[in-house]
Scaffold this active site. Structure first.
Site, PDB file in Angstrom:
ATOM      1  N   HIS A 180       2.967 -21.853  15.766  1.00  0.00           N
ATOM      2  CA  HIS A 180       4.087 -21.438  16.614  1.00  0.00           C
ATOM      3  C   HIS A 180       4.052 -22.279  17.893  1.00  0.00           C
ATOM      4  CE1 HIS A 180       6.764 -18.948  19.032  1.00  0.00           C
ATOM      5  NE2 HIS A 180       7.101 -18.306  17.929  1.00  0.00           N
TER       6      HIS A 180
ATOM      7  N   CYS B  99       4.706   0.280 -16.962  1.00  0.00           N
ATOM      8  CA  CYS B  99       3.938   1.518 -17.015  1.00  0.00           C
ATOM      9  C   CYS B  99       3.505   1.843 -15.595  1.00  0.00           C
ATOM     10  CB  CYS B  99       2.747   1.373 -17.960  1.00  0.00           C
ATOM     11  SG  CYS B  99       1.618   0.028 -17.540  1.00  0.00           S
TER      12      CYS B  99
END
Length: 608
Positions: free
Chosen positions: A531, A26
């Site tokens: 990192h 929906c």
């Protein structure tokens, strides 16, 4: 939103595509019907980024996503065979109680049409405004063309319902369409309008006007689906593919005109008359009750039992008194979410409530209800009370809806007609009163509880240093993506040793083949990116030795990778290593360590 990742996560947590009987959507939810509920991990789904909540109602496993649900639905269709299998997995028997199965049937039939119904309804309302204002006349060809665009859906509604009903009941789509076409065939309409006596082989036929009707075609397709299955089972394979449609048409068209058609029309008219009688007795009370209960009915999926009544009222009588009162509920819950946004000091909740309020203004209340008001309880109650007040005004004004569509700012034209001013006042009262009540009554603000617990180093998600070395602010990292905070808040570590350890218990969500970067999602759903150095991806794995793979579970302190620190420095690379919380916007605060030098067993951040 990463639609591809979200679709994969949803498929995984519902038990895989083989666990899915059917899937429809929906405006905000994926509505799954599952073979084995025990295979679905509701908790994991609720914790999945992009999922607002999960609701089990009416035999459906509903995953509430929000405005991105069409894209997720399409992506699931692209990566699986679910959508092809959805219409007719007849080997799976319907489970659950009668009410649950009925809700599932109605929602499956009407859900695919809600978007175009809203669009056609808005256009119909705008045309009514234009004619009343004198900007257009019904005699102009411009009006005729636009009215055809707006009204065709409602006029040919039996054809559209034949499509969705055939998919739901596993019937032949084209036979169902042909049967619906017979109901509104010009010669049938002429017979009805002529008033002449009609019979079929001596059996009297009470002809009705089936354009815009709802119930007759649904009943007809349901019965036809069983007749079709029976014929396909007993007729020889060599002829069943064309003999079965003949039998279905010859039996079902007359049967519908004689039995199902009049039954459906009289039933719909009877329900409409009963509801109108309630409004006649006390329109104020009727409007208040409908508005107050509507959002509760939506939560349990029971509102689908009322949708056909609303559509039938509009189709047969050209107007409906129920839908305007439901608009008060929509604007009230939207106002409650807006009140939470104004009141809360929690950054994450403020952002969520604000976006949910904006979505709610346009008629989509699931993010506001499931993500904000219902979770906090008191705002939801404030919304219910405010809806009752607005619904009473709307009922008193005898406001009507002239077309279908989710109540919201854009669909206001569909309420243009008798009581329109009262409708505007009613939804405005619901919205404003809900904001005021929510702000005054208040709620248990999540940030208040966190602050009470937060003493010293505090409590919350604890992140430990993945490296031994010196702690630096992110601003000292030469890469602007990290130093600007664009990827999230955190710190940097100037490593003293070439060993990277897991900063918390969790799962390795990213492990670059080059070994220079790792993503960890903790058990509390914090997303940590490590990192190693700047631009070290250029080494293509040289000097790095990864110890984990993507998807691997790790404990705090487990070795993620080893790297040759001296070689990196010798080759001129900046080895400052950002440790970033990429979803830090979901936390009220990221408390960083005040230590200048850390080991892997030392706390480096606390996420509040």
């Amino acid at each position: 939103m990463d639609v591809q990742s979200l679709a994969k996560e949803i498929l995984r947590h519902i038990g895989g595509e083989k666990n899915v009987v059917s899937l429809v959507h929906c405006a905000t939810r994926l509505r799954f019907k599952l073979k084995d509920r025990s295979k679905a991990d509701k908790k994991a789904l609720e914790e999945t980024d992009g999922v607002v909540t999960v609701v089990e109602s009416g035999g459906q496993f509903q995953v509430v996503i929000g405005n991105h649900v069409p894209e997720v639905y399409k992506e699931i269709g692209r990566i699986s065979n679910i959508l092809e299998d959805s219409p007719a997995d007849q080997s799976q028997k319907e489970k659950g109680n009668l009410a649950g199965r009925l809700v599932d049937v109605v929602s499956s039939i009407f859900t695919p049409l809600l978007g175009v119904m809203a669009g056609a309804g808005i256009l119909k309302g705008l045309l009514l405004i234009c004619t009343n204002a004198g900007w257009l006349t019904a005699e102009e060809t411009t009006y005729t063309i636009l009215y055809a665009a707006a009204d065709s859906l409602f006029y040919f509604l039996p054809l559209l319902l034949a499509v969705t009903a055939a998919k739901k009941f596993g019937a032949n789509l084209f036979v169902a369409l042909t049967m619906a076409g017979a109901l509104i065939y010009p010669s049938i309409l002429e017979l009805k309008n002529s008033g002449a006596d009609t019979e079929f082989f001596g059996i009297p036929v009470v002809l009705m006007n089936y354009t815009s009707t709802v119930i007759p075609i649904i009943l007809a397709v349901f019965v036809m689906s069983w007749l079709e299955k029976y014929c396909m089972r007993i007729i020889h394979d060599s002829v069943k593919n064309f003999i079965t449609p003949v039998i279905c048409l010859v039996v079902m068209v007359p049967l519908t005109l004689i039995v199902f058609g009049p039954l459906g029309v009289y039933t719909g008219n009877g329900i409409a008359a009963a509801i109108l009688s309630v409004f006649d007795v006390s329109p104020i009370l009727a409007g208040a009750i409908i508005a107050a209960l509507w959002q509760i009915l939506v939560i349990f999926g029971i509102h689908w039992g009322i949708v056909p009544v609303i559509l039938n009222n509009i189709a047969v009588h050209g107007k409906d008194y129920i839908k305007p009162a439901t608009a008060a509920a929509v604007f009230a819950q939207t106002g409650a979410a807006f009140g939470v946004m104004l009141k809360t000091k929690n950054k994450k909740l403020k952002t969520l409530a604000g976006s949910a309020a904006i979505t709610g203004i346009f008629g989509i209340t699931e993010p506001a209800v499931y993500g904000v008001t219902l979770r906090l309880k008191k705002p939801f109650v404030c919304g219910v009370i405010s809806a009752a007040a607005g619904g009473a005004i709307i009922g008193y004004s005898h406001s009507v809806a002239i077309a279908s569509g989710a109540p919201g700012l854009l669909t206001i034209p569909i309420f243009y007609g008798p009581g329109f001013l009262g409708f505007i006042i009613g939804i405005s009262v619901s919205f404003v009163l809900s904001i005021v009540l929510t702000y005054i009554v208040g709620f248990d603000d999540p940030i208040d509880e966190k602050q009470q617990q937060h003493t010293g180093k505090g409590s919350g998600e604890k992140i430990y240093s993945p490296l031994q070395g010196d702690v630096l602010p992110l601003t000292e990292v030469s890469d602007k993506v990290f130093s600007s905070g664009a990827l999230g808040e955190g710190v940097a570590v100037l490593p003293a040793k070439g060993i990277v350890a897991a900063p918390a218990d969790g799962v390795v969500t990213t492990a670059f083949p080059t070994g220079h970067a790792y993503g960890i999602t903790t058990e509390s759903q914090a997303e940590i990116l490590i990192h190693i150095g700047v631009d070290t991806v250029k080494l293509e794995g040289k000097h790095f030795d990864s110890k984990v793979v993507q998807g691997q579970k790790v404990k705090r302190g487990d070795i993620l990778a080893e790297f040759d620190l001296e070689a990196l420095i010798r080759e001129g690379f900046d080895v400052k290593t950002p440790v970033v919380v990429t979803n830090s916007n979901q936390y009220s605060d990221v408390v960083q360590t005040d230590q200048k030098r850390v080991r892997t067993e030392d706390l480096i951040m606390i996420l509040i």
